[in-house]
Design a protein around this motif. Structure first.
Motif, PDB file in Angstrom:
ATOM      1  N   UNK A   1       0.832  -1.202   0.000  1.00 35.25           N
ATOM      2  CA  UNK A   1       0.000   0.000   0.000  1.00 35.25           C
ATOM      3  C   UNK A   1       0.866   1.251   0.000  1.00 35.25           C
ATOM      4  N   UNK A   2       1.987   1.201   0.752  1.00 39.28           N
ATOM      5  CA  UNK A   2       2.877   2.368   0.810  1.00 39.28           C
ATOM      6  C   UNK A   2       3.434   2.677  -0.576  1.00 39.28           C
ATOM      7  N   UNK A   3       3.859   1.619  -1.280  1.00 41.43           N
ATOM      8  CA  UNK A   3       4.380   1.814  -2.641  1.00 41.43           C
ATOM      9  C   UNK A   3       3.291   2.406  -3.527  1.00 41.43           C
ATOM     10  N   UNK A   4       2.073   1.871  -3.371  1.00 48.74           N
ATOM     11  CA  UNK A   4       0.963   2.368  -4.191  1.00 48.74           C
ATOM     12  C   UNK A   4       0.700   3.838  -3.903  1.00 48.74           C
ATOM     13  N   UNK A   5       0.753   4.201  -2.620  1.00 47.60           N
ATOM     14  CA  UNK A   5       0.496   5.589  -2.241  1.00 47.60           C
ATOM     15  C   UNK A   5       1.533   6.517  -2.868  1.00 47.60           C
ATOM     16  N   UNK A   6       2.808   6.104  -2.770  1.00 52.22           N
ATOM     17  CA  UNK A   6       3.875   6.942  -3.329  1.00 52.22           C
ATOM     18  C   UNK A   6       3.727   7.048  -4.845  1.00 52.22           C
TER      19      UNK A   6
END
Lengths: 405, 290
Positions: free
Chosen positions: A15-20
């Motif tokens: 999710x963090x990668x997706x957010x970035x």
């Protein structure tokens, strides 16, 4: 720990990668949505007339912004070019290094004779600061400030440079365009050149509105009608409100990405702070006086133009530059080697050697020689010592070679 | 706020939170104490302090008046420039190396020594322990960058004349303003190092061999620096952590290039977010055997 809980936990970095990725990706989208203020429809003619009127009034609004130039001309790596591209300071800003990669230029513009151009480098900076009659060229890497005075005879003696003779226009804001910083074309200069080149051999249309630097912009598309041209079209984005060129893109046939692009990355129409235009040479810096000379130009052909023995065959988009090759490179005497360098610090001899090495042998009724194909330019070096170059297909070069052969 | 007020006026969950906070700060304090008492870390800090002095002495010995316009050459004319030159020299590898050692060792080192179990026996919980470990890394990054600046400042003051500083833009600012900009550079550099610390911490949770975690982090730094030097892969440059480290030179321009440095800080934040969450997922779900 249960397998499921573990899987859920690993969902967090995903999710963090997706957010970035989303944050990086949506910046332009948000700008596009915000900038999508449905410009009133204008035909190409109306638009050009309005643009001409705006330009004739000669007032470009005060602004500050960042211009990014990106070129992927598909040039082979040439010793004369690559030797220059890496270095710090002014050589990094030389014309040659602009032929590949991406470059940034910051501009503060308060009026025709009050502006500042800044080329940031790694722990270095090159500046052109103009305030009235005072124009300074500052090179931090060399710790050198050069005060430029206008040449005695005014009136745009540009040899083939853009916008020559448009005295009083916004072009007048960059009359000196001195030294290493000169290879840069502002969007406005490039647009002017493109519109000037547009004669009967060009179809002009209005493309879809675009967003450049967060501003809604019209798009004028110039399409060469000639089949010989390597250029598919040139797209000029004009600010919807101020009608100032924001971006110029050159698309070649069969390429999805522009081969050359210069445009604003960020732009604000607020008057820049006055301290940008005051320059005092710092203590300890070398200070020089120099009379500005007209720039040689900033096109790939500049190298050939430097040996100004050429002629132009054809017109408009199909122009082919025909020139004789410089004499056999002189490299043994250091002083002469200095002379062999072009005005932009290009080692012409090395460049030509590189060109010959990268080119493929060709022959035909016109004779024989070596051909170099890039996305934008074809270059033919004939065995009888001529160099032909143009933004045209090799066949057009062969025809030009045959005429004079 | 007294303990009695606490017990009377606040819900029991708040009391627990306050107790947890206290526990956390105590844990962080002991971590920081351990970090700055370890002989290895002290040796590294010593190296960080010596390098700027060496640069200064070398310039002092070599310079014969006009040493050119580069940042190193300007030191001879102004001792304050040594601070900026020190960061130019040390940002690429020396500073990252020390940060990688401390952060790479954070979890894997405890695991290798068999002390991780005991740490987790305390009621802090794994998430909190990880937070404390990362906070400790951030403190070390700040200390390391401040030490470099301080050592360079002192060396510059001793070895060279000090006066108004000429910025890259050719503007001259008073020495006091220059000190302020040194502060900006220190904070920016520390943020960049803290982003690397998050990467190294994530690697540290993946292994029980501290040297492996340290080496991996350093290799990542070197590889991304090599990548950003190759023109053919220029497209990946904005994604690499190392390419944002150099943006501290924005503090030496007039006006200060806050836009570039802001973008750099965003890139650092993105790295901390991604690698912090990787470290969290791994650390909270792995079996602690040692």
């Amino acid at each position: 720990m249960a397998k499921r809980a573990r899987a859920v936990r690993w969902g967090v970095p995903v999710a963090a990668v997706a957010v970035v990725a989303a944050a990086v990706g949506t910046g332009p989208v948000i700008a596009a949505v915000r900038g999508d203020q449905a410009l009133p429809d204008r035909t190409a003619e109306q638009l050009l007339a309005d643009v001409a009127r705006t330009w004739q009034s000669g007032r470009m609004p005060p602004m500050s912004g960042t211009i990014v130039e990106t070129a992927s001309l598909g040039l082979p790596s040439l010793p004369g070019l690559t030797g220059l591209s890496g270095g710090p300071g002014p050589s990094a800003a030389s014309a040659a290094s602009l032929l590949s990669g991406s470059h940034q230029l910051k501009i503060w513009y308060a009026g025709e004779d009050r502006f500042r151009l800044m080329l940031p480098g790694e722990m270095s900076e090159t500046d052109v600061v103009a305030d009235g009659d005072t124009v300074w060229l500052w090179d931090s890497a060399a710790n050198k400030a050069t005060r430029l005075t206008a040449p005695a005879a005014p009136g745009g003696g540009h040899s083939g440079g853009p916008g020559g003779g448009h005295s009083g226009g916004p072009e007048g804001g960059f009359p000196l365009r001195p030294g290493p910083a000169s290879p840069y074309a502002t969007p406005e200069q490039a647009a002017r050149q493109a519109l000037k080149a547009a004669g009967s051999d060009t179809a002009i249309s209005v493309g879809d509105d675009v967003t450049v630097a967060g501003r809604a912009a019209y798009q004028i598309v110039l399409t060469p009608t000639s089949a010989d041209s390597l250029i598919k079209d040139v797209r000029v984005a004009l600010d919807g409100e101020k009608l100032m060129p924001l971006r110029v893109q050159v698309y070649t046939k069969g390429a999805a990405e522009p081969a050359f692009e210069v445009g604003f990355e960020s732009l604000s129409f607020t008057a820049p702070a006055p301290e940008n235009f005051s320059f005092t040479p710092p203590a300890g810096a070398k200070v020089e006086q120099e009379t500005a000379t007209p720039p040689v130009g900033h096109r790939p052909e500049a190298v050939a133009e430097a040996h100004d023995r050429g002629s132009v065959v054809g017109s408009g988009w199909d122009s082919v530059l025909v020139t004789s090759l410089p004499e056999a490179p002189v490299r043994d005497v250091p002083a002469q080697q200095q002379d062999g360098k072009g005005p932009d610090g290009l080692d012409v001899a090395a460049l030509l050697d590189g060109l010959k090495g990268a080119a493929t042998p060709v022959s035909g009724q016109w004779g024989s020689g070596r051909l170099l194909r890039t996305k934008v330019v074809s270059i033919l070096i004939t065995d009888d010592g001529r160099l032909l170059a143009g933004a045209v297909t090799p066949e057009a070069l062969y025809r030009a070679a045959g005429v004079k052969g | 706020m007294s303990v009695r007020e606490n017990a009377g006026g606040l819900a029991p969950s708040h009391v627990r939170q306050v107790r947890h906070m206290r526990h956390l700060t105590r844990l962080l304090g002991s971590e920081i104490g351990l970090t700055f008492r370890r002989p290895r870390n002290l040796a590294m800090l010593g190296v960080l302090a010596v390098v700027p002095v060496l640069v200064g002495v070398a310039v002092r010995v070599a310079s014969d008046g006009d040493a050119g316009g580069s940042i190193i050459g300007q030191i001879a004319g102004n001792g304050l420039m040594l601070t900026f030159a020190a960061f130019v020299v040390m940002m690429p590898i020396v500073l990252p190396l020390t940060v990688a050692v401390v952060a790479g060792d954070a979890i894997a080192g405890e695991a290798a020594q068999g002390t991780l179990r005991y740490l987790l026996a305390a009621p802090a919980g794994r998430t909190r322990l990880l937070l404390v470990k990362y906070a400790n890394v951030v403190v070390f990054c700040l200390a390391a960058c401040a030490l470099v600046a301080l050592s360079a400042l002192v060396a510059g003051l001793v070895l060279f004349p000090v006066g108004p500083v000429t910025l890259l833009s050719g503007t001259t600012i008073p020495a006091a303003d220059a000190l302020l900009r040194v502060g900006v550079v220190v904070l920016y550099a520390a943020a960049g190092m803290a982003a690397l610390g998050a990467v190294a911490l994530a690697v540290s949770t993946l292994t029980e061999a501290p040297i492996g975690a340290v080496a991996t982090s350093v290799v990542l730094v070197v590889v991304s620096q090599v990548l950003s030097a190759i023109p053919q892969v220029a497209a990946v440059r904005p994604v690499l952590l190392t390419s944002w480290w150099g943006a501290f030179d924005g503090a030496l321009r007039a006006p200060v290039a806050f836009d570039e440095m802001g973008q750099g800080l965003l890139a650092f934040a993105a790295y901390v977010l991604i690698f912090g969450s990787i470290a969290w997922s791994r650390f909270t779900s792995k079996d602690i055997t040692a």
